[in-house]
Design a protein around this motif. Structure first.
Motif, PDB file in Angstrom:
ATOM      1  N   ARG A  50     -15.368  17.756  43.874  1.00 15.51           N
ATOM      2  CA  ARG A  50     -15.794  18.187  42.547  1.00 15.51           C
ATOM      3  C   ARG A  50     -15.205  19.541  42.208  1.00 15.51           C
ATOM      4  NH1 ARG A  50     -22.299  16.819  42.128  1.00 15.51           N
ATOM      5  NH2 ARG A  50     -22.142  14.540  42.337  1.00 15.51           N
ATOM      6  N   ASP A  51     -14.824  19.707  40.943  1.00 16.93           N
ATOM      7  CA  ASP A  51     -14.325  20.971  40.435  1.00 16.93           C
ATOM      8  C   ASP A  51     -15.184  21.358  39.238  1.00 16.93           C
ATOM      9  OD1 ASP A  51     -13.023  23.110  39.291  1.00 16.93           O
ATOM     10  OD2 ASP A  51     -11.016  22.250  39.465  1.00 16.93           O
ATOM     11  N   THR A  53     -15.066  23.676  37.218  1.00 18.12           N
ATOM     12  CA  THR A  53     -14.330  24.168  36.057  1.00 18.12           C
ATOM     13  C   THR A  53     -13.776  23.023  35.216  1.00 18.12           C
ATOM     14  OG1 THR A  53     -12.200  24.320  37.215  1.00 18.12           O
ATOM     15  CG2 THR A  53     -13.668  26.224  37.341  1.00 18.12           C
ATOM     16  N   VAL A  54     -13.768  21.812  35.787  1.00 21.50           N
ATOM     17  CA  VAL A  54     -13.249  20.642  35.080  1.00 21.50           C
ATOM     18  C   VAL A  54     -14.382  19.760  34.570  1.00 21.50           C
ATOM     19  CG1 VAL A  54     -11.827  18.568  35.267  1.00 21.50           C
ATOM     20  CG2 VAL A  54     -11.110  20.678  36.402  1.00 21.50           C
ATOM     21  N   VAL A  55     -15.328  19.434  35.460  1.00 18.21           N
ATOM     22  CA  VAL A  55     -16.499  18.629  35.095  1.00 18.21           C
ATOM     23  C   VAL A  55     -17.745  19.468  35.323  1.00 18.21           C
ATOM     24  CG1 VAL A  55     -17.798  16.515  35.493  1.00 18.21           C
ATOM     25  CG2 VAL A  55     -15.303  16.523  35.770  1.00 18.21           C
ATOM     26  N   SER A  78     -20.034  16.147  27.875  1.00 17.27           N
ATOM     27  CA  SER A  78     -20.277  17.447  28.477  1.00 17.27           C
ATOM     28  C   SER A  78     -20.946  18.331  27.439  1.00 17.27           C
ATOM     29  CB  SER A  78     -18.966  18.086  28.940  1.00 17.27           C
ATOM     30  OG  SER A  78     -19.213  19.321  29.602  1.00 17.27           O
ATOM     31  N   TRP A  85     -10.938  13.632  29.907  1.00 14.02           N
ATOM     32  CA  TRP A  85     -10.216  14.214  31.027  1.00 14.02           C
ATOM     33  C   TRP A  85      -8.960  13.396  31.304  1.00 14.02           C
ATOM     34  CZ3 TRP A  85     -15.412  13.444  30.734  1.00 14.02           C
ATOM     35  CH2 TRP A  85     -16.268  14.545  30.910  1.00 14.02           C
ATOM     36  N   SER A  87      -5.502  12.714  34.140  1.00 14.36           N
ATOM     37  CA  SER A  87      -4.997  12.895  35.495  1.00 14.36           C
ATOM     38  C   SER A  87      -3.705  12.108  35.674  1.00 14.36           C
ATOM     39  CB  SER A  87      -6.026  12.415  36.521  1.00 14.36           C
ATOM     40  OG  SER A  87      -5.481  12.446  37.841  1.00 14.36           O
ATOM     41  N   THR A  92      -5.950  14.954  40.765  1.00 15.11           N
ATOM     42  CA  THR A  92      -6.020  16.195  40.000  1.00 15.11           C
ATOM     43  C   THR A  92      -6.388  15.886  38.556  1.00 15.11           C
ATOM     44  OG1 THR A  92      -4.294  17.146  41.396  1.00 15.11           O
ATOM     45  CG2 THR A  92      -4.775  18.261  39.312  1.00 15.11           C
ATOM     46  N   TRP A  93      -7.459  16.538  38.058  1.00 14.86           N
ATOM     47  CA  TRP A  93      -7.963  16.244  36.724  1.00 14.86           C
ATOM     48  C   TRP A  93      -7.993  17.506  35.869  1.00 14.86           C
ATOM     49  CZ3 TRP A  93      -9.262  11.387  34.931  1.00 14.86           C
ATOM     50  CH2 TRP A  93      -9.256  10.378  35.891  1.00 14.86           C
ATOM     51  N   THR A  94      -7.768  17.297  34.564  1.00 14.69           N
ATOM     52  CA  THR A  94      -7.810  18.374  33.588  1.00 14.69           C
ATOM     53  C   THR A  94      -8.639  17.919  32.402  1.00 14.69           C
ATOM     54  OG1 THR A  94      -5.593  19.113  34.224  1.00 14.69           O
ATOM     55  CG2 THR A  94      -6.440  19.871  32.096  1.00 14.69           C
ATOM     56  N   ARG A  95      -9.508  18.791  31.921  1.00 15.84           N
ATOM     57  CA  ARG A  95     -10.289  18.435  30.743  1.00 15.84           C
ATOM     58  C   ARG A  95      -9.512  18.783  29.476  1.00 15.84           C
ATOM     59  NH1 ARG A  95     -16.334  20.222  28.520  1.00 15.84           N
ATOM     60  NH2 ARG A  95     -16.026  19.214  26.506  1.00 15.84           N
TER      61      ARG A  95
END
Length: 306
Positions: A50-51, A53-55, A78, A85, A87, A92-95
């Motif tokens: 889990r990150d 800053t992303v989720v 969110s 998001w 990937s 690697t995921w980005t919102r």
């Protein structure tokens, strides 16, 4: 023939809820709540770290994932509004940065590859329930999203889109509309689009779409047409050769309270949640009282109609 994957608390957590799975990444990608899981074969799974800053660890909720855009696109919620998001590989995921004018206070319920690249549908929830109405978004790449302008004659208040499919005739979205009879609560509703930008509401037909709690929950392209399922507490199935003309092939409302059909061994009490074209023809996941249920049908096509 099905087997249950053994539960591993380190992988799935204490109270896991997998909400969506798609082909992508190392093989399969699944999402739910604040988590992403990956598998190369469907048997062995790993949870992506889990990150926060992303989720968001408190308000983040991953509800769906598709193979599209940069590789993978997930959608959910969110802080009380829609979130997307992306990937390239599932690891690697980005919102996607939040844009209030695009996402507002809304909920994305379904996303699909189609139209200009990707199309998503959902419900505006600002001022719910008085100003609930369908919302459509489009994106060429999964990163940049545009909200289709609101047309109250098409996206009426009291309506909502919950699922989406693309077929040979274009896009079909299904959902619900408030019934004119308050005792019926909801009626099924369908919208069509050739490109994701321009939408038309299929005229309401009480015989086809009416009855107590007749909302459509899921739709899939099948053959050259479409099949849709849903309703609670009484199961319904609809088919269409083109997305415009629909037929209800289930028994329809019965004579008992709230349209009871307990004596129907196939379309009795329960709910169908998801329809998928595949396997022997069509597979539907859902539930009957006190247990999960699955329906399987091999349905030949006649002149393009399922």
């Amino acid at each position: 023939t099905w087997s249950r994957v053994p539960f591993d608390e380190e992988v799935f957590g204490v109270d896991p809820e997998i909400k969506s799975v798609t082909v992508g990444g190392p093989g399969l990608v699944a999402v739910g709540d604040q988590d992403v899981w990956l598998s190369s074969d469907g048997y062995s799974w790993n949870r992506v770290s889990r990150d926060p800053t992303v989720v968001d660890p408190i308000t983040g909720d991953l509800r769906g994932v598709i193979d599209g855009g940069p590789g993978l696109v997930a959608f959910g919620e969110s802080a009380g509004t829609s979130a997307v998001w992306t990937s390239p590989d599932g690891y690697t995921w980005t919102r996607v940065p939040h844009d209030e004018d695009v996402f507002g206070r809304s909920a994305i319920h379904s996303m699909i590859v189609g139209g200009p690249g990707l199309v998503a549908v959902g419900v505006n929830e600002r001022g719910w329930p008085e100003t609930t109405f369908p919302v459509v978004w489009t994106s060429p790449d999964g990163y940049t999203w545009t909200r289709v302008p609101h047309d109250p004659s098409v996206f009426a208040e009291g309506s909502g889109m919950v699922d989406l499919a693309v077929g040979s005739t274009g896009l079909v979205a299904v959902g619900y509309n408030e019934a004119s009879d308050p005792d019926m609560w909801l009626v099924a509703a369908v919208w069509t689009s050739p490109d994701g930008f321009t939408w038309t509401r299929v005229p309401h037909d009480e015989e086809v779409f009416g009855g107590p709690y007749e909302d459509m929950i899921s739709v899939a392209a099948f053959g050259d047409g479409f099949i849709a399922v849903g309703s609670w507490p009484w199961i319904n199935v609809w088919t269409s050769p083109d997305g415009f003309t629909w037929t209800r092939i289930s028994a329809g409302p019965g004579s008992g309270p709230h349209g009871t059909r307990e004596d129907d061994p196939v379309f009795g009490e329960g709910s169908m949640h998801k329809v998928i074209a595949g396997g022997p023809g069509v597979v539907v996941l859902g539930s009957v009282p006190e247990r999960p249920a699955m329906w399987v049908a091999t349905v030949p096509t006649t002149e393009g109609a399922p």
